[in-house]
Design an enzyme around this catalytic site. Structure first.
Site, PDB file in Angstrom:
ATOM      1  N   ILE A  15       0.835  -1.201   0.000  1.00 55.55           N
ATOM      2  CA  ILE A  15       0.000   0.000   0.000  1.00 55.55           C
ATOM      3  C   ILE A  15       0.867   1.246   0.000  1.00 55.55           C
ATOM      4  CG2 ILE A  15      -1.708   1.337   1.300  1.00 55.55           C
ATOM      5  CD1 ILE A  15      -2.862  -1.293   2.325  1.00 55.55           C
ATOM      6  N   ALA A  16       1.916   1.232   0.808  1.00 56.41           N
ATOM      7  CA  ALA A  16       2.766   2.423   0.958  1.00 56.41           C
ATOM      8  C   ALA A  16       3.384   2.845  -0.364  1.00 56.41           C
ATOM      9  CB  ALA A  16       3.859   2.153   1.991  1.00 56.41           C
ATOM     10  N   LYS A 162      -4.560  -4.778  14.995  1.00 53.06           N
ATOM     11  CA  LYS A 162      -5.089  -3.613  14.284  1.00 53.06           C
ATOM     12  C   LYS A 162      -6.120  -2.868  15.127  1.00 53.06           C
ATOM     13  CE  LYS A 162      -3.437  -3.011  10.251  1.00 53.06           C
ATOM     14  NZ  LYS A 162      -2.416  -1.964  10.064  1.00 53.06           N
TER      15      LYS A 162
END
Length: 272
Positions: A15-16, A162
């Site tokens: 994602i980054a 998370k």
């Protein structure tokens, strides 16, 4: 031209790297963190595969979520921070704390350093795992108001990590933020262009289907979202005033069973 500096943590992640690509394309300066500078080559390779040819506005620095070292220096001059780095699902862990403690402490380190450096807003990459777990008999759609049930005995350590990390982030903003703004993105399974030989967790599942590593189709449904849309959502949440203090569930709105996924792959890739 004085370009705004954005810090992106975990720069070699799936994602980054798409977030970094979009930030550079939009004219931002990016400082991204990695645990080791050996990741520099793979970051440049992946960005080259997105069409980036000029790395003038990209800085790669070392930092570790488990250590206070260097975080304050990294945040200096940054206007925004996008905190993507976090432990990913592990199959071989001895204790769930191996995933939970680094996630919670890492979020606090990033937020604390961001606050102290005068950063305007942090965008945190959380997950759908912080929303749905422990609600197996749910008959209505999940929304950003939902939280995973930490008392559920079968909650996976990744989902727990998370959930606890995001809860810690909101708690920090409320009690210690001193005006620091926070927005949170909660993606479902993230798919999209694989820019190197390194596979993300979600894309790895598709690879296993194609290579025959999965011998039977699990009776599981999942939501999916394109990584480029997830990256775009992070960038929008970074600057849009309405995103302050909000969570965003990133999904297409539809789910697919593993059998649906298998049939799609069979049609698209008959040679496999």
């Amino acid at each position: 031209m004085n370009k705004s500096l954005v810090v992106v943590t975990g720069g070699s992640g799936f994602i980054a790297i798409h977030i970094i690509n979009q930030l550079l394309q939009q004219g931002y300066r990016v400082r991204t963190t990695v645990r080791s500078l050996t990741k520099t080559a793979i970051i440049r390779e992946m960005l080259t595969n997105t069409g980036i040819t000029d790395f003038t506005d990209l800085e790669i620095v070392t930092a570790d979520l488990t250590s206070d070292e260097n975080w304050n220096n990294i945040m200096k001059g940054a206007i925004y921070v996008i905190d993507v780095a976090s432990p990913t699902p592990k199959l071989n862990f001895k204790h769930k704390e191996e995933m939970i403690i680094p996630a919670v402490e890492g979020v606090r380190r990033v937020l604390s350093a961001s606050r102290d450096a005068g950063v305007k807003r942090v965008v945190l990459t959380s997950a759908y795992g912080a929303i749905f777990a422990g609600h197996s008999h749910r008959t209505t759609p999940y929304t950003e108001k939902d939280w995973s049930d930490l008392n559920w005995e079968n909650i996976h350590p990744y989902q727990e990590s998370k959930t606890r990390a995001e809860m810690a982030a909101w708690r920090f903003i409320k009690d210690e933020g001193q005006g620091l703004e926070l927005s949170v993105i909660n993606p479902v399974a993230v798919m999209g262009p694989v820019l190197s030989a390194k596979y993300s967790h979600s894309n790895g599942q598709i690879k296993e289907f194609l290579t025959g590593e999965v011998k039977a189709v699990p009776n599981v449904d999942s939501g999916y979202v394109d990584v480029r849309d997830v990256a775009s959502l992070h960038v929008i949440a970074m600057t849009n005033p309405a995103a302050k203090g909000e969570r965003f569930l990133a999904t297409t709105g539809e789910t697919l069973s593993m059998l649906d996924v298998s049939n799609i792959l069979r049609t698209a890739f008959p040679a496999f």
